[in-house]
Design a protein around this motif. Structure first.
Motif, mmCIF file in Angstrom:
data_model
loop_
_atom_site.group_PDB
_atom_site.id
_atom_site.type_symbol
_atom_site.label_atom_id
_atom_site.label_comp_id
_atom_site.label_asym_id
_atom_site.label_seq_id
_atom_site.Cartn_x
_atom_site.Cartn_y
_atom_site.Cartn_z
ATOM 1 N N LYS A 188 2.718 -2.547 5.386
ATOM 2 C CA LYS A 188 3.071 -1.149 5.078
ATOM 3 C C LYS A 188 2.257 -0.625 3.911
ATOM 4 O O LYS A 188 1.738 0.489 3.950
ATOM 5 C CB LYS A 188 4.549 -1.068 4.703
ATOM 6 N N SER A 189 2.147 -1.431 2.850
ATOM 7 C CA SER A 189 1.443 -0.934 1.671
ATOM 8 C C SER A 189 -0.062 -0.882 1.910
ATOM 9 O O SER A 189 -0.745 0.002 1.397
ATOM 10 C CB SER A 189 1.788 -1.765 0.434
ATOM 11 N N GLY A 229 -0.608 2.279 3.768
ATOM 12 C CA GLY A 229 -0.472 3.414 2.854
ATOM 13 C C GLY A 229 -1.729 3.622 2.020
ATOM 14 O O GLY A 229 -2.185 4.749 1.832
ATOM 15 N N ALA A 230 -2.297 2.502 1.535
ATOM 16 C CA ALA A 230 -3.483 2.603 0.676
ATOM 17 C C ALA A 230 -4.678 3.151 1.463
ATOM 18 O O ALA A 230 -5.444 3.968 0.952
ATOM 19 C CB ALA A 230 -3.812 1.236 0.080
ATOM 20 N N GLU A 260 -4.493 5.041 4.141
ATOM 21 C CA GLU A 260 -4.223 6.444 4.488
ATOM 22 C C GLU A 260 -4.498 7.374 3.315
ATOM 23 O O GLU A 260 -4.873 8.526 3.498
ATOM 24 C CB GLU A 260 -2.802 6.587 5.043
ATOM 25 N N GLU A 311 -3.943 -2.900 -2.581
ATOM 26 C CA GLU A 311 -2.908 -1.948 -2.159
ATOM 27 C C GLU A 311 -1.787 -1.830 -3.191
ATOM 28 O O GLU A 311 -0.952 -0.947 -3.104
ATOM 29 C CB GLU A 311 -2.361 -2.350 -0.782
#
Lengths: 211, 231
Positions: free
Chosen positions: A15-16, A19-20, A22, A192
Motif C-alpha cells: 500500500k505504501s 502511494g509513493a 502515485e 516509501e
C-alpha cells in the motif's frame, strides 16, 4: 500515464509503495504472479518478512523462472528491502534456500560482534554515503541524505560491477544501501517511508530507467 | 538522538494522561497525525490503549486509511494475541508491530512473531514502575501489575530477540519532569537489545544528555509535541 507492476511477495508494504509512486504520477498495478516473460511495465519487488518465505512464494508457481527471463531480456526491475536481497545468491536468514541469483553475493547477518553490544537490527534513519561520486549520476544528490531502514540482514563486501552504489555504516560495517546495475535497482531501505527524499529517490529511479 | 512520537489512542482519538492515567482527548487521530508531520516528526509509535481490554484493535482501520499517503514509518500495537493479529496490522500498512500484555501472558508468542515477520519487525513494549525499589512490569496499558520485574523480562528477551524494546517510565509519563535516569541507567547496564525510552521528556535540550548512551536507540515522546501544538 506511466505504469509499474508491483509483485505481491506476501506480507508486504504494497500500500505504501503504491502511494509513493502515485505521488509522482506513476500508475501502479499489483500482480500475484508472473506467467510470461512479456511484462508490460517495469517490475517492483517490495518486501517485508523472511528471505525463505519470499523465495518459496517466487518459486512455487514458476514466477522466479519468468523473472529470470525478464531480467535477461533487460526488463527494469526494482527490489525494495527483501525484494533487493532476493536478487542475490542466498542469505544467512535461510541458508538452505537459494536466491534468484541475478547478482553475485550472499546476504549476511549484520549482528556479528559478540564482544561488544551490537543491535541485531538496523532500525531508523541512516545517512547514505558513497566510496566515490563519479558515475553516480542522478543518485549523487542522495549522499548525506537520511532514509528509513528496518533490517537485520544485508550485503557487505559487495562485488557489484557498477559505479552506482551507496552505503551506510552499521555495526562498524559498510552495508550496501542501494545500487543500480544494468536493468536492476536494489534498495535496502524504505523510500516509501522516508518522507520527501524517498519520493525524490523513486522519481530519480524512474528517470534513470527512462520511463 | 532519534525522536519518535508515541501516540496512544482510544477508538479514533488520540489520548494523553499523566502516569498513564486520567487520560484526556487530544484530538482526532487524523488531525493529530497531520499536525505531528507538520511539526517535523518522522517516525510514529501508535498504540490502541483499549485493545487488550476490548480484544480488538481499532488502529487497523486508522492505519488502513492513512498508509497510502503517509510517508513515514509506523510501529503499531495494542491487543496483539497472535501472528494473525499482527499481520492484520502489517497488511493495513504498519511497518512494525509492538506487543506488551499478551507477550507477558504467553511467552511463546514473541518467537512466533519474529519467525513469521522477522526480528526487525517486532518490538517488545514494556511499561515499568518502581515498586519497593524494584522495576516491575505492568500490562493492559499500565493498569495491571505483572509478575515480572524488569531484569527477568530482559533476561527473557536475551533468549528471544526482537528488533527493539520500547520502555516507558510510568512514573514520568506525561509529567514533563525530565527523563528517568534510574531506569535509563538500568537499561544501559542490563538490556541485551537497543531500546527506545519514553516518559517525562522535559524539553528537546534534554536530548543532548542521552547522545552518548550505547544502547538507547531513540526517545519517544508525546506531551512535548502536544504542548507545542497548543502554543
Amino acid at each position: 500515464m506511466k505504469k509499474i507492476c508491483i509483485l505481491n511477495l506476501g506480507y508486504s508494504n504494497i500500500k505504501s509503495v503504491r502511494g509513493a509512486f502515485e505521488e509522482i504520477d506513476i500508475e501502479t498495478a499489483v500482480i500475484e504472479k508472473i506467467d510470461s516473460a512479456e511484462i508490460n511495465a517495469p517490475l517492483v519487488l517490495p518486501g517485508v518478512g523472511a528471505f525463505g518465505s519470499a523465495m518459496n512464494r517466487l518459486t512455487f508457481d514458476n514466477t522466479s523462472y519468468y523473472l529470470h527471463e525478464a531480467f535477461k531480456k533487460g526488463h527494469p526491475i526494482l527490489g525494495i528491502c527483501l525484494g533487493m536481497q532476493v536478487m542475490f545468491e542466498g542469505s544467512e536468514e535461510d541458508s538452505k534456500i537459494d536466491g534468484l541469483s541475478f547478482l553475485p553475493g550472499h546476504i549476511r547477518n549484520l549482528n556479528q560482534s559478540i564482544e561488544k553490544f551490537s543491535p541485531p537490527s538496523n532500525i531508523g534513519y541512516s545517512r547514505l554515503n558513497a566510496c566515490k561520486t563519479e558515475g553516480l549520476g542522478q543518485y549523487e544528490k542522495f549522499i548525506g541524505e537520511h532514509f528509513y531502514f528496518m533490517h537485520s540482514f544485508g550485503l557487505v563486501d559487495d562485488e557489484l560491477a557498477t559505479d552506482q552504489k551507496l552505503y551506510i555504516n552499521f555495526n562498524d560495517q559498510e552495508v550496501l544501501a542501494m545500487f543500480h546495475h544494468q536493468n536492476l535497482v536494489g534498495i535496502q531501505f524504505h523510500p516509501e517511508r522516508s518522507g520527501k527524499p524517498g519520493v525524490e529517490l523513486l522519481s530519480s529511479i524512474v528517470k534513470e530507467f527512462n520511463l | 538522538m532519534r525522536i519518535l512520537a508515541k501516540v496512544d489512542t482510544k477508538s479514533e482519538f488520540v489520548i494523553k494522561g499523566v502516569q498513564l492515567e486520567g487520560v484526556e482527548k487530544v484530538g482526532h487521530i487524523d488531525a493529530v497525525l497531520d499536525e505531528l508531520v507538520r511539526l517535523g516528526v518522522n517516525e510514529f509509535i501508535l498504540s490502541d490503549t483499549m485493545a487488550s481490554l476490548y480484544m480488538r484493535n481499532s488502529l487497523i482501520s486508522v492505519i488502513g486509511r492513512h498508509t497510502k499517503d503517509f510517508r513515514y514509518p509506523i510501529c503499531a500495537g495494542g491487543g496483539i494475541q497472535s501472528v494473525s493479529d499482527a499481520t492484520d496490522l502489517i497488511k493495513a500498512g504498519a511497518d512494525r508491530i509492538s506487543i506488551n500484555t499478551y507477550a507477558i501472558e504467553d511467552q511463546s508468542i514473541i518467537k512466533s512473531l519474529t519467525r513469521s515477520l522477522g526480528i526487525s519487525c517486532v518490538v517488545s513494549q514494556i511499561d515499568v514502575r518502581k515498586i519497593d525499589n524494584e522495576f516491575r512490569l505492568f500490562t493492559h496499558a499500565g493498569r495491571e501489575l505483572s509478575e515480572y520485574n524488569l531484569k527477568s523480562w530482559l533476561d527473557f528477551l536475551n533468549k528471544n530477540y526482537v528488533g527493539e524494546i520500547i520502555v516507558t517510565s510510568i512514573d514520568r509519563d506525561g509529567t514533563s519532569r525530565g527523563i528517568d535516569w534510574d531506569l535509563i541507567n538500568f537499561m544501559e547496564r542490563e538490556s541485551p537489545l537497543p531500546y527506545i525510552y519514553s516518559g517525562g521528556l522535559a524539553d528537546l535540550a534534554e536530548l543532548k544528555s542521552v547522545e552518548e548512551l550505547k544502547k538507547m536507540s531513540g526517545i519517544a515522546a508525546m506531551k512535548i509535541f502536544i504542548d507545542s501544538l497548543q502554543d
